[in-house]
Write a protein that holds these residues in place. Structure first.
Motif, PDB file in Angstrom:
ATOM      1  N   LYS A 646      35.563 -49.123  19.074  1.00 22.31           N
ATOM      2  CA  LYS A 646      34.575 -49.815  19.975  1.00 22.31           C
ATOM      3  C   LYS A 646      33.457 -49.673  19.158  1.00 22.31           C
ATOM      4  O   LYS A 646      32.435 -50.314  19.190  1.00 22.31           O
ATOM      5  CB  LYS A 646      34.365 -48.385  20.948  1.00 22.31           C
ATOM      6  CG  LYS A 646      33.998 -46.841  20.388  1.00 22.31           C
ATOM      7  CD  LYS A 646      33.458 -46.112  20.927  1.00 22.31           C
ATOM      8  CE  LYS A 646      33.090 -43.909  21.247  1.00 22.31           C
ATOM      9  NZ  LYS A 646      33.553 -43.486  21.327  1.00 22.31           N
ATOM     10  N   TYR A 647      33.116 -48.965  17.840  1.00 21.15           N
ATOM     11  CA  TYR A 647      32.499 -49.645  17.364  1.00 21.15           C
ATOM     12  C   TYR A 647      32.210 -50.582  16.658  1.00 21.15           C
ATOM     13  O   TYR A 647      31.321 -51.647  16.003  1.00 21.15           O
ATOM     14  CB  TYR A 647      31.710 -48.408  15.812  1.00 21.15           C
ATOM     15  CG  TYR A 647      31.788 -47.339  16.652  1.00 21.15           C
ATOM     16  CD1 TYR A 647      29.938 -46.660  17.933  1.00 21.15           C
ATOM     17  CD2 TYR A 647      32.536 -45.765  15.981  1.00 21.15           C
ATOM     18  CE1 TYR A 647      30.457 -45.695  18.597  1.00 21.15           C
ATOM     19  CE2 TYR A 647      32.660 -44.768  16.780  1.00 21.15           C
ATOM     20  CZ  TYR A 647      31.138 -44.138  17.554  1.00 21.15           C
ATOM     21  OH  TYR A 647      31.544 -43.159  17.474  1.00 21.15           O
ATOM     22  N   GLY A 648      33.236 -51.510  16.485  1.00 25.89           N
ATOM     23  CA  GLY A 648      33.205 -52.662  15.955  1.00 25.89           C
ATOM     24  C   GLY A 648      34.177 -52.972  14.507  1.00 25.89           C
ATOM     25  O   GLY A 648      34.252 -51.508  13.385  1.00 25.89           O
ATOM     26  N   ASP A 717      24.104 -42.565  15.945  1.00 26.80           N
ATOM     27  CA  ASP A 717      23.420 -43.531  16.210  1.00 26.80           C
ATOM     28  C   ASP A 717      22.966 -44.573  14.904  1.00 26.80           C
ATOM     29  O   ASP A 717      23.311 -45.125  15.083  1.00 26.80           O
ATOM     30  CB  ASP A 717      22.077 -43.300  17.518  1.00 26.80           C
ATOM     31  CG  ASP A 717      22.573 -43.076  18.371  1.00 26.80           C
ATOM     32  OD1 ASP A 717      23.746 -42.819  19.193  1.00 26.80           O
ATOM     33  OD2 ASP A 717      21.314 -42.426  19.257  1.00 26.80           O
ATOM     34  N   ARG A 718      22.527 -43.942  13.910  1.00 26.19           N
ATOM     35  CA  ARG A 718      22.243 -43.723  12.514  1.00 26.19           C
ATOM     36  C   ARG A 718      23.658 -44.516  12.087  1.00 26.19           C
ATOM     37  O   ARG A 718      23.148 -46.190  11.289  1.00 26.19           O
ATOM     38  CB  ARG A 718      21.299 -43.268  11.335  1.00 26.19           C
ATOM     39  CG  ARG A 718      20.069 -43.343  12.701  1.00 26.19           C
ATOM     40  CD  ARG A 718      18.934 -43.177  11.455  1.00 26.19           C
ATOM     41  NE  ARG A 718      17.896 -42.917  11.756  1.00 26.19           N
ATOM     42  CZ  ARG A 718      16.567 -43.801  12.121  1.00 26.19           C
ATOM     43  NH1 ARG A 718      16.940 -45.186  11.175  1.00 26.19           N
ATOM     44  NH2 ARG A 718      14.939 -43.713  12.077  1.00 26.19           N
ATOM     45  N   LEU A 719      25.034 -44.070  12.016  1.00 30.06           N
ATOM     46  CA  LEU A 719      25.918 -44.212  11.409  1.00 30.06           C
ATOM     47  C   LEU A 719      26.495 -45.811  12.106  1.00 30.06           C
ATOM     48  O   LEU A 719      26.794 -46.523  11.384  1.00 30.06           O
ATOM     49  CB  LEU A 719      26.843 -43.288  11.539  1.00 30.06           C
ATOM     50  CG  LEU A 719      26.803 -41.755   9.969  1.00 30.06           C
ATOM     51  CD1 LEU A 719      27.644 -40.996  10.296  1.00 30.06           C
ATOM     52  CD2 LEU A 719      26.695 -42.215   9.485  1.00 30.06           C
ATOM     53  N   THR A 720      26.470 -45.560  13.479  1.00 27.98           N
ATOM     54  CA  THR A 720      27.223 -46.481  14.080  1.00 27.98           C
ATOM     55  C   THR A 720      26.350 -47.721  14.343  1.00 27.98           C
ATOM     56  O   THR A 720      27.109 -48.821  15.176  1.00 27.98           O
ATOM     57  CB  THR A 720      27.791 -46.008  15.110  1.00 27.98           C
ATOM     58  OG1 THR A 720      26.860 -45.468  16.314  1.00 27.98           O
ATOM     59  CG2 THR A 720      29.101 -45.138  15.165  1.00 27.98           C
ATOM     60  N   ALA A 721      24.932 -47.561  13.986  1.00 28.84           N
ATOM     61  CA  ALA A 721      23.850 -48.955  14.810  1.00 28.84           C
ATOM     62  C   ALA A 721      24.782 -50.275  13.677  1.00 28.84           C
ATOM     63  O   ALA A 721      24.659 -50.361  12.173  1.00 28.84           O
ATOM     64  CB  ALA A 721      22.577 -48.777  14.469  1.00 28.84           C
ATOM     65  N   PRO A 722      25.010 -51.341  14.512  1.00 31.95           N
ATOM     66  CA  PRO A 722      25.463 -52.507  13.638  1.00 31.95           C
ATOM     67  C   PRO A 722      23.911 -52.877  12.639  1.00 31.95           C
ATOM     68  O   PRO A 722      23.231 -52.919  13.562  1.00 31.95           O
ATOM     69  CB  PRO A 722      26.148 -53.461  14.556  1.00 31.95           C
ATOM     70  CG  PRO A 722      25.288 -53.664  15.747  1.00 31.95           C
ATOM     71  CD  PRO A 722      25.177 -51.549  16.090  1.00 31.95           C
TER      72      PRO A 722
END
Length: 865
Positions: A646-648, A717-722
């Motif tokens: 889901k994170y792409g 949030d920081r890990l998964t933010a594109p």
């Protein structure tokens, strides 16, 4: 080992992620060509199976050297060695004199060798040019024969075997001479080192001369009617267990690949003899911290780099801290390093590729290798299984770096082990291989200050079974493989185990010399067991925070590529790869077209090189390709090879353009520029704070918790933010490859890696503008080897009051030294070595204002039987 107070940064950096020979027969009585094992790039995919075997060139007619008619008198044998470049058509292109005696003898050998005719050498069934060494021994002319009535009767015989000291291999191309009185009697040993020399009775002065060996002298006494059986041990002029044949006119299919083999992968200072750690001396490779073996290749996060063994993914390549890789170095035949531009055979990674290539065990190969040093001990055994045609290989090591750590602290301890077992049957084209390997690391720390006992804080382990079959017929070769695995990580309540199944089928169809077709199917299934959820507070972050909803991952892939040579000047290699990912909640797919082009820009006239060979040309090379990978954690850990889809998917576009040429027979130079565009980047490894308010943060995931938000949610949030990233630069490599004397390379990278944040491009946390590596090894007489490595990396970005990553830290300089000495005994070799990492005790800045100063020594013994 000496450590300054901030040793804790490097020691607990990981836990901070979680809050708590083939031979050519002698063609002539006094001459012998020599050959060893070889590697070549013959157009087959690098993952198509074990490295093919080289069939040495065979003389069409006896390779004889006439005795010079104008030769001066001499009492001792005269040995002349030359190097012969044999083309793919079997003709001799060039002869180089390696030793010097009297000019009349040197010229006789060069003249005769230039006229030799050979059946060409073959690699993978295809003719290839090679270089071989050829040795001819001129024996002293015998004195005039006495009258018949005075001639002695040959009533005795000397029979025996010639064996190489240390290795116990048969000595080839040897001449045995016995002097009795004024008479000389000679015979040549057969390819297995056996000889029989009829002699008269009496005292005999026996001498043996063989290529690359010191002269042997022995006094014998033969009685009448006696056949004396002997075994003579000859000492080589130099013992190099990594000696190889240099294969000329290598057909390069890749643009950015760097291949290392021989002493280049086991005798580099600062690597402790580990082949995979040599990658950190090559262009485009920076380090997170020198004490952490996670390379940052061309500005990409470490999780974007693929670690492979014969194309099989290795979930944990390096043991913790400065330890070696999880594979015994004796298994590794060569390292193939793709900083970018990897072909479609390599999928699932958006950055570089590090592929360790093993070699197929011969059916007659025997080897025992035992090694012990200050941090680990291990062994390697290879032995054929009688009457089966199968060769078994086993290796295991146990590491005890906790002994070294105990000199610096009593608050942590580290241990590890690894194992490998392999069976080889059949032959390289129609055979099979079963490879089993695995490893475990355990880091123990003090749970609380009130108790001195150490408890496990981090456990990493994995196991793999790689089962392969090969089948070839005509121009079609097939690879059929299935990989079974188990991965496990346990740290601070995060306990994740993954079962892995990965089937592969691949075919290569060779349509003549100009066209190869490759196509294949790949699959992957990961069954993920999260274990019992950790009982932590809402503000605590664990790995389970990311993966708690992930239970399975399915991947299906198809690939095809063409290797097309429309003319001798061109190589065009287009390919395409299609991957489909599914994790029961989300489906993602990617299409990766890639193209590699090589063009022979010009021929160079180098007398040392064979005319028309690829090695004497100037090549222009370029590549462009699209690369995708599933999301992975910031560092490669067993069980965390995939994150929820889901994170792409991560995506990168990689381009490069360069030129390479030979400067002389042993020197080559390569200059390459590259540009990579990454969109998106997810799970980037970061350490710098977003604002100066949290500049004290030293975790590998930077945090700046906003009001009303938990720390765990902020990290997630920081890990998964594109984000969008780019990397570009120029890499230069000057390299000297040689079987004797000096070898090594000088590399320089001028590069930049950036991320787009808040409307502008800012440096990536591990961006280093300048990377310099000088590696030099010198082979000395009497089996001494010296090594030097100099490394410089410019400072990393740092956050200041001016903004995020607006300043630079202090650059890092390191000098490593290594000394090897081999002692030769009749049946074995003993190698003593000393390896000093950071021998000058130079400081390294790990965070702004925080430095570590250390020296890591390693001294050990290595015995080969």
């Amino acid at each position: 080992m000496a450590l300054a107070a901030p040793w804790r940064w490097a020691l607990v950096a990981l836990p901070l992620l979680f809050p708590s020979p083939l031979y050519a027969d002698a063609p002539d009585a006094g001459s012998a060509p020599e050959a060893g094992s070889a590697n070549a790039e013959a157009g087959a995919p690098s993952d198509a199976g074990p490295v093919a075997e080289l069939e040495p060139p065979q003389p069409v007619t006896p390779a004889t050297v006439p005795y010079p008619t104008d030769a001066p008198p001499h009492d001792e044998p005269i040995v002349v060695r030359v190097k012969i470049s044999v083309g793919a058509d079997g003709t001799v292109h060039h002869v180089e004199l390696l030793t010097h005696s009297l000019p009349v003898f040197d010229q006789a050998v060069v003249r005769a060798a230039s006229a030799f005719q050979f059946q060409p050498a073959r690699y993978g069934g295809k003719p290839v040019p090679v270089e071989i060494t050829f040795t001819h021994t001129f024996q002293p002319p015998p004195p005039p024969a006495p009258p018949v009535e005075q001639g002695p009767s040959l009533v005795a015989a000397l029979r025996g075997r010639l064996v190489e000291m240390g290795t116990r291999l048969p000595v080839q191309g040897a001449t045995v001479t016995a002097q009795i009185g004024e008479r000389h009697y000679s015979v040549d040993a057969d390819p297995k080192g056996h000889f029989r020399l009829p002699l008269p009775a009496g005292a005999a002065r026996v001498t043996v001369h063989a290529p690359n060996c010191h002269a042997f002298l022995q006094q014998e006494t033969l009685a009448a009617q006696q056949e004396l059986a002997v075994t003579y041990y000859l000492e080589r002029e130099r013992y190099d267990p990594y000696e190889i044949v240099i294969v000329g006119d290598q057909r390069r299919e890749e643009v950015s690949r760097i291949t290392l083999r021989g002493p280049e992968i086991q005798q580099i200072p600062g690597t402790f003899g580990d082949p995979f750690r040599v990658i950190q001396t090559l262009p485009g490779t920076a380090s997170v911290v020198s004490l952490l073996p996670f390379p940052v290749i061309r500005g990409a996060s470490p999780s974007s780099t693929g670690y492979l063994l014969d194309g099989t993914r290795v979930p944990l390549l390096y043991h913790l801290l400065v330890a070696t890789s999880v594979v015994h170095p004796e298994f590794i035949d060569e390292i193939q390093f793709f900083p970018g531009g990897a072909p479609v055979l390599y999928g699932g990674y958006a950055g570089g590729i590090i592929d360790g290539r093993t070699h197929r065990a011969r059916s007659d190969e025997h080897l025992i290798d035992l090694d012990a040093n200050l941090t680990q001990a291990g062994g390697f055994v290879r032995e054929p299984i009688p009457h089966t045609g199968v060769t078994a290989t086993a290796a295991a090591r146990y590491g005890y770096p906790g002994l070294i750590l105990s000199l610096a602290t009593n608050q942590a301890s580290l241990s590890y082990w690894d194992y490998q077992f392999r069976l080889d049957g059949g032959n390289p084209r129609n055979g099979w291989t079963a490879m089993f390997f695995g490893a475990k690391d355990e880091l123990d720390t003090q749970s609380n200050t009130s108790s001195p006992s150490l408890t496990p804080a981090l456990i990493l382990d994995f196991h793999r079974a790689d089962l392969r079959a090969y089948h070839g017929s005509g121009g079609l070769d097939g690879l059929y493989r299935v990989v079974l695995g188990y991965d496990h990580t346990d740290s601070s309540g995060s306990n994740v185990a993954t079962w892995v199944v990965e089937p592969t089928v691949r075919w290569t169809w060779r349509l003549g010399e100009r066209l190869n077709l490759v196509w294949g199917l790949e699959g992957s299934y990961h069954a993920i067991n999260q274990g019992q959820p950790p009982t932590v507070g809402p503000d605590a972050f664990t790995l389970s925070t990311i993966t708690q909803d992930l239970h399975a991952m399915y991947v299906g892939s198809a690939l095809a590529e063409v290797l097309w040579r429309p003319s001798p000047r061109w190589l065009i290699r287009p390919g395409i790869r299609e991957d489909v990912y599914y994790d029961t909640d989300t489906t993602k797919s990617s299409t990766d077209p890639r193209l590699t082009v090589r063009y022979k820009l010009a021929e160079r006239s180098l007398p040392e090189l064979a005319a028309g060979s690829d090695d004497s040309a100037i090549w222009l090379k370029g590549a462009v390709g699209l690369y995708h990978q599933p999301p992975r954690f910031v560092l490669p850990l067993p069980g965390f090879d995939t994150m929820p889809l889901k994170y792409g998917l991560l995506e990168s576009i990689q381009t490069s353009l360069g030129i390479e040429a030979a400067l002389s027979h042993h020197f080559t130079v390569s200059l390459e520029g590259y540009f990579a565009y990454m969109d998106p980047t997810i799970f980037d490894l970061t350490v710098n704070s977003q604002t100066l308010n949290t500049a004290g943060n030293t975790a590998l995931v930077a945090t700046t918790t906003a009001a009303g938000q938990t720390r765990a949610q902020d990290i997630l949030d920081r890990l998964t933010a594109p984000h969008t990233g780019r990397a570009y630069g120029i890499e230069t490599l000057i390299r000297r490859e040689a079987k004797s004397g000096l070898f090594g390379w000088l590399s320089y990278s001028l590069s930049r890696s950036e991320r787009y944040r808040d409307g502008g491009w800012v440096p990536y946390d591990f961006d280093r503008t300048h990377l310099v590596n000088l590696v030099a090894g010198l082979r000395l007489p009497r089996n001494w080897d010296l090594g030097l490595r100099f490394q410089y990396q410019s400072g990393k970005p740092a956050t200041t009051t001016s903004g995020y990553n607006t300043a630079r830290g202090v650059g890092y300089t390191r000098v490593d030294l290594r000394v090897d000495k081999r002692a030769i005994y009749r049946g074995w070799l003993l190698d003593f070595y000393v390896d000093l990492l950071n021998a000058a005790l130079l400081p390294e800045e790990v965070t702004p204002g925080t430095t570590i100063r250390y020296v890591l020594p390693s001294a050990g013994l290595r015995a080969r039987f």
